[in-house]
Design an enzyme around this catalytic site. Sequence first.
Site, PDB file in Angstrom:
ATOM      1  N   ARG A 165       0.832  -1.218   0.000  1.00  0.00           N
ATOM      2  CA  ARG A 165       0.000   0.000   0.000  1.00  0.00           C
ATOM      3  C   ARG A 165       0.866   1.268   0.000  1.00  0.00           C
ATOM      4  O   ARG A 165       0.549   2.248   0.683  1.00  0.00           O
ATOM      5  CB  ARG A 165      -0.947   0.034   1.203  1.00  0.00           C
ATOM      6  CG  ARG A 165      -2.011  -1.044   1.212  1.00  0.00           C
ATOM      7  CD  ARG A 165      -2.978  -0.870   0.056  1.00  0.00           C
ATOM      8  NE  ARG A 165      -4.163  -1.700   0.192  1.00  0.00           N
ATOM      9  CZ  ARG A 165      -4.242  -2.975  -0.197  1.00  0.00           C
ATOM     10  NH1 ARG A 165      -3.208  -3.563  -0.755  1.00  0.00           N
ATOM     11  NH2 ARG A 165      -5.363  -3.651  -0.030  1.00  0.00           N
ATOM     12  N   SER A 235     -10.572  -0.518   3.073  1.00  0.00           N
ATOM     13  CA  SER A 235      -9.834  -0.822   4.307  1.00  0.00           C
ATOM     14  C   SER A 235      -9.389   0.488   4.941  1.00  0.00           C
ATOM     15  O   SER A 235      -8.765   1.310   4.283  1.00  0.00           O
ATOM     16  CB  SER A 235      -8.588  -1.649   4.000  1.00  0.00           C
ATOM     17  OG  SER A 235      -8.935  -2.886   3.480  1.00  0.00           O
ATOM     18  N   GLU A 331      -4.738   3.496   6.541  1.00  0.00           N
ATOM     19  CA  GLU A 331      -4.384   3.314   5.141  1.00  0.00           C
ATOM     20  C   GLU A 331      -5.008   4.458   4.337  1.00  0.00           C
ATOM     21  O   GLU A 331      -4.477   4.909   3.333  1.00  0.00           O
ATOM     22  CB  GLU A 331      -4.929   1.948   4.715  1.00  0.00           C
ATOM     23  CG  GLU A 331      -4.432   1.415   3.423  1.00  0.00           C
ATOM     24  CD  GLU A 331      -5.522   1.388   2.401  1.00  0.00           C
ATOM     25  OE1 GLU A 331      -5.527   2.294   1.543  1.00  0.00           O
ATOM     26  OE2 GLU A 331      -6.357   0.475   2.434  1.00  0.00           O
TER      27      GLU A 331
END
Length: 335
Positions: A165, A235, A331
């Site tokens: 990520r 997420s 995130e």
Amino acid sequence: MDYYRQTQLKEYNSFKTEAFAKILCKPGTISELRQCLSDFPNEKKLIIGKGCNLFFTKDFDGLVICPNIKGLRNISDEEEEDEDIFLEVNASEDWDHFVAYCVERGFAGLENLSLIPGTVGAAPIQNIGAYGAEVKDVIREVVAVDMETGETVSFSNAECEFGYRNSIFKRTNKYLVISVVFHLKRTFVYIPKYTDLNKELENIEEPSIQDVRDAVIRVRKRKLPDEKVLPNAGSFFKNPYISKEHANKIMTDYPSLPAYPMKDGLIKTSAAFLIDNAGYKGKRVGNIGTYPNQPLIIVNYGSSDGNEIVRFMYEVQKTVKEIFDIELEPEVRIF
Ligand code: EPU
């Protein structure tokens, strides 16, 4: 090109938080993009694709750039009927339309990344991933504009510095992605990597690329909320990396803790598991809560204020820290 002053950003973030941008523009070409960068050299800048991975806690005192640069070119050597397909895709193409386009033509490599919301240009920024695949594995090159100089810069796969990520684009916040060159394959073989997906495909002997896309879509629809119905940004936290000793210690009380050994000796564990076992699965405080089918997703049941999301985030982080001594890192980007 028009410049919009004091513009409401609610429709520019999938969490539907309210905030005003001092200036907003929607360049449709690279020259328009350069124009807006040179018109406002001293303004703070924020680039928004579809806004699926960010939300606002205050007004944005600067220039919000929402590029609308579309187009797709097949740049592979067609005459040779090569196994390798190279597609150059402009940043504002819708991600899942692009995946569908590839799957229809049998271009393999993106099918596991079906139905992820967002644009093609956003995909390399946080190196989107799902069901055992990451976009970095099929990216050959990323073309971006340096927001300080206005110059076009090409990044090879290695130069993108992809991580979980993460990428150079996310870390530096200095470049605006204008196109991505993908390296796909004509041959498709399903490699079982991810339990959820394998289960979904267990009755098909040799799944086709379309079977895999359909299965991913079914799994995602079952587990993840549709942001159009229940605002969210996917997420919310990253899956954390911990030491082996730390994982073993947690496992004495929680033997089913997911633990994936990484190359660097660390263990990747599951944020969803930690949140779930901290009692936060499907929990709601006011207008904000975790999604009952996947507690890693924070959903907005009707707030316009991003600070409410942040307060809920702190509560989840604090509880997980107390129980597991792990700091969950968001995130999603918070502005
Ligand atoms: N789990 C629980 N309780 C739950 C749900 C899950 O304990 O209610 C545990 C289970 O042990 C399960 C594990 O969490 O095996 C992992 O869950 P899941 O397979 O749903 O994946 P994830 O690690 O939570 C990641 C990505 C998702 C991606 C899925 C599928 C991150 C931060 N998230 O989630 O990406 O769709 O894998 O590959 O890496 C996104 O980035 O926005 C996103 C949705």
